[in-house]
Motif scaffolding. Structure first.
Motif, mmCIF file in Angstrom:
data_model
loop_
_atom_site.group_PDB
_atom_site.id
_atom_site.type_symbol
_atom_site.label_atom_id
_atom_site.label_comp_id
_atom_site.label_asym_id
_atom_site.label_seq_id
_atom_site.Cartn_x
_atom_site.Cartn_y
_atom_site.Cartn_z
ATOM 1 N N MET A 1 0.824 -1.213 0.000
ATOM 2 C CA MET A 1 0.000 0.000 0.000
ATOM 3 C C MET A 1 0.859 1.265 0.000
ATOM 4 N N GLU A 2 2.006 1.227 0.694
ATOM 5 C CA GLU A 2 2.934 2.371 0.659
ATOM 6 C C GLU A 2 3.398 2.615 -0.777
ATOM 7 N N LEU A 3 3.676 1.519 -1.465
ATOM 8 C CA LEU A 3 4.157 1.626 -2.844
ATOM 9 C C LEU A 3 3.064 2.222 -3.741
ATOM 10 N N SER A 4 1.840 1.756 -3.565
ATOM 11 C CA SER A 4 0.758 2.277 -4.423
ATOM 12 C C SER A 4 0.524 3.767 -4.134
ATOM 13 N N ARG A 5 0.648 4.149 -2.855
ATOM 14 C CA ARG A 5 0.497 5.579 -2.512
ATOM 15 C C ARG A 5 1.609 6.400 -3.148
ATOM 16 N N GLU A 6 2.838 5.911 -2.982
ATOM 17 C CA GLU A 6 4.006 6.617 -3.513
ATOM 18 C C GLU A 6 3.890 6.793 -5.025
ATOM 19 N N LEU A 7 3.359 5.781 -5.705
ATOM 20 C CA LEU A 7 3.272 5.816 -7.168
ATOM 21 C C LEU A 7 1.936 6.392 -7.655
ATOM 22 N N GLU A 8 1.079 6.762 -6.695
ATOM 23 C CA GLU A 8 -0.222 7.384 -6.991
ATOM 24 C C GLU A 8 -1.096 6.524 -7.895
ATOM 25 N N VAL A 9 -1.143 5.226 -7.548
ATOM 26 C CA VAL A 9 -2.063 4.320 -8.254
ATOM 27 C C VAL A 9 -3.206 3.988 -7.287
ATOM 28 N N PRO A 10 -4.457 4.274 -7.647
ATOM 29 C CA PRO A 10 -5.556 3.967 -6.726
ATOM 30 C C PRO A 10 -5.691 2.456 -6.503
ATOM 31 N N THR A 11 -5.755 2.048 -5.225
ATOM 32 C CA THR A 11 -5.884 0.617 -4.902
ATOM 33 C C THR A 11 -6.920 0.490 -3.774
ATOM 34 N N ILE A 12 -8.141 0.900 -4.071
ATOM 35 C CA ILE A 12 -9.184 0.987 -3.038
ATOM 36 C C ILE A 12 -9.536 -0.399 -2.493
ATOM 37 N N PHE A 13 -9.710 -1.342 -3.389
ATOM 38 C CA PHE A 13 -10.077 -2.708 -3.004
ATOM 39 C C PHE A 13 -8.968 -3.328 -2.137
ATOM 40 N N SER A 14 -7.715 -3.182 -2.586
ATOM 41 C CA SER A 14 -6.585 -3.768 -1.856
ATOM 42 C C SER A 14 -6.435 -3.108 -0.489
ATOM 43 N N ASN A 15 -6.669 -1.802 -0.456
ATOM 44 C CA ASN A 15 -6.544 -1.102 0.816
ATOM 45 C C ASN A 15 -7.570 -1.612 1.825
ATOM 46 N N CYS A 16 -8.758 -1.941 1.337
ATOM 47 C CA CYS A 16 -9.809 -2.474 2.203
ATOM 48 C C CYS A 16 -9.344 -3.813 2.790
ATOM 49 N N CYS A 17 -8.727 -4.631 1.957
ATOM 50 C CA CYS A 17 -8.214 -5.934 2.411
ATOM 51 C C CYS A 17 -7.122 -5.720 3.472
ATOM 52 N N ARG A 18 -6.245 -4.735 3.227
ATOM 53 C CA ARG A 18 -5.188 -4.430 4.200
ATOM 54 C C ARG A 18 -5.798 -4.007 5.546
ATOM 55 N N GLU A 19 -6.826 -3.171 5.493
ATOM 56 C CA GLU A 19 -7.463 -2.696 6.731
ATOM 57 C C GLU A 19 -8.072 -3.865 7.511
ATOM 58 N N LEU A 20 -8.722 -4.788 6.783
ATOM 59 C CA LEU A 20 -9.337 -5.944 7.446
ATOM 60 C C LEU A 20 -8.274 -6.803 8.129
ATOM 61 N N CYS A 21 -7.178 -7.054 7.414
ATOM 62 C CA CYS A 21 -6.122 -7.920 7.982
ATOM 63 C C CYS A 21 -5.441 -7.232 9.164
ATOM 64 N N ALA A 22 -5.246 -5.908 9.050
ATOM 65 C CA ALA A 22 -4.614 -5.176 10.157
ATOM 66 C C ALA A 22 -5.539 -5.168 11.372
ATOM 67 N N ALA A 23 -6.845 -5.035 11.142
ATOM 68 C CA ALA A 23 -7.803 -5.064 12.260
ATOM 69 C C ALA A 23 -7.806 -6.444 12.909
ATOM 70 N N ALA A 24 -7.726 -7.479 12.090
ATOM 71 C CA ALA A 24 -7.697 -8.856 12.626
ATOM 72 C C ALA A 24 -6.466 -9.045 13.510
ATOM 73 N N ARG A 25 -5.335 -8.554 13.033
ATOM 74 C CA ARG A 25 -4.096 -8.716 13.805
ATOM 75 C C ARG A 25 -4.173 -7.940 15.123
ATOM 76 N N GLN A 26 -4.735 -6.729 15.027
ATOM 77 C CA GLN A 26 -4.892 -5.890 16.221
ATOM 78 C C GLN A 26 -5.755 -6.617 17.261
ATOM 79 N N SER A 27 -6.828 -7.217 16.767
ATOM 80 C CA SER A 27 -7.767 -7.832 17.689
ATOM 81 C C SER A 27 -7.279 -9.201 18.188
ATOM 82 N N LEU A 28 -6.634 -9.989 17.308
ATOM 83 C CA LEU A 28 -6.203 -11.338 17.720
ATOM 84 C C LEU A 28 -4.891 -11.308 18.499
#
Ligand code: NAD
Length: 303
Positions: free
Chosen positions: A253-280
């Protein structure tokens, strides 16, 4: 350029241990180092290798040094040193080759490569795909960024650890492709878990549904190799941690931001996995992420 025979290997974790074991078995003169001295000791007691007392000691006698560490921060610290601890670069002579096989951040790799080039040290990135079983039997895919010339001189070393070696382009490109691959892989895992949960609530047995997916267009690496083996069995023991998966998604996601490529779907997946890790919590397998989705849905996929 001749193939290096004296190899230093830094990072004997779940992946590094079996990769280094293959190099020792192939007859390379191996010097190993891990901050976990127990694991380092176990390695030298089981393999023909020398244990180094420090990072500079690894570099003193080696033509090629491989790092297999958690992330760019650890790689940078091991190479350049931190606070009171010297790193590898203190005793790396001109012409030494440094290959980072960790899944690191591509922009950080480029930066590090520039600093090492100033000391006449050649850096390559060569992250791997395939996980612990393929590290054990030497069938990893290896994605090499750097120069073709250095790749060809190191090819015999890579061929001991992997059976598909790709040249992806300049330094950092291997790390970029690896992070993007892992984003795609996580998306496949999350999508499979969600669909299996819906199927289960409808009354379909998850094992039966997963078999159907594997004969249908929805199949992916997770349905084929992870769902039954690690999720339905409740073993959650793939050997790839949730912490490292979230790190890889952050890198993509850092790479997509740096290169200014929209990755809305992938970002949603990242948020879900990060929330899972936070909670588990930390220290779990990446397939444990299924338990978090089960919690949301209030359904279990396995017994
Ligand atoms: P791991 O956490 O099992 O191993 C990392 C090792 O590095 C540990 O033994 C740790 O003690 C050591 N270490 C940490 N900092 C150090 C330092 N400064 N100096 C020396 N040793 C240090 O991780 P892993 O699963 O082996 O993964 C290693 C890399 O490979 C990561 O970048 C990961 O994303 C990537 N990767 C993992 C898998 C997998 O299936 N596990 C697959 C492909 C790629």
């Amino acid at each position: 350029m001749k193939t290096p025979q004296k190899i230093g290997f830094v990072g004997l974790g779940k992946m590094g241990f079996p990769m280094a074991r293959r190099l020792a078995g192939a007859g390379f003169a191996l010097t190993v180092f891990d901050i976990n001295r127990d694991v380092q000791q176990r390695f030298v007691s089981e393999n023909r290798a020398t244990a180094a007392g420090s990072l500079p000691e690894v570099a003193q006698n080696c033509e090629l040094i491989i790092t297999m560490l958690p992330d760019s921060k650890a790689v940078r610290a091991a190479i350049l040193g931190e606070k009171t601890e010297d790193g590898l670069s203190v005793s790396m002579g001109p012409g030494t080759i440094l290959v980072d096989m960790s899944s690191s951040a591509p922009l950080a790799t480029r930066e590090l490569g520039k600093q090492l080039a100033a000391k006449d040290i050649e850096m390559m990135d060569a992250p791997v795909s395939g996980g612990v079983p393929k590290a054990c039997n030497g069938t990893l895919a290896i994605i090499v960024g750097g120069t073709q010339e250095v790749l060809e001189c190191c090819r015999p070393v890579f061929e001991v650890m992997g059976d598909r070696i790709f040249f992806s382009g300049p330094l950092g490109s291997g790390h970029a492709v690896k992070a993007l691959n892992n984003m795609l892989s996580a998306a496949g895992l999350v999508a499979a878990i969600e669909m299996l949960l819906v199927g289960r609530r409808f009354g379909v047995d998850p094992k039966v549904m997963n078999d159907i997916l594997n004969a249908s267009t929805g199949r992916n690496n997770s349905t084929e190799n992870k769902i039954e083996r690690y999720v339905l069995s409740r073993s959650f023991s793939s050997g790839f941690s949730l912490d490292l998966m979230v790190k890889d998604l952050d890198t993509a996601m850092e790479l997509s931001r740096e290169l200014e490529v929209p990755t809305i779907f992938s970002n949603c997946c990242r948020e879900l996995c990060a929330a899972a890790r936070q909670s588990l919590g930390k220290g779990l397998d990446h397939t444990d992420v299924a338990r978090w989705f089960e919690g949301l849905a209030q359904i279990r996929l396995g017994d």
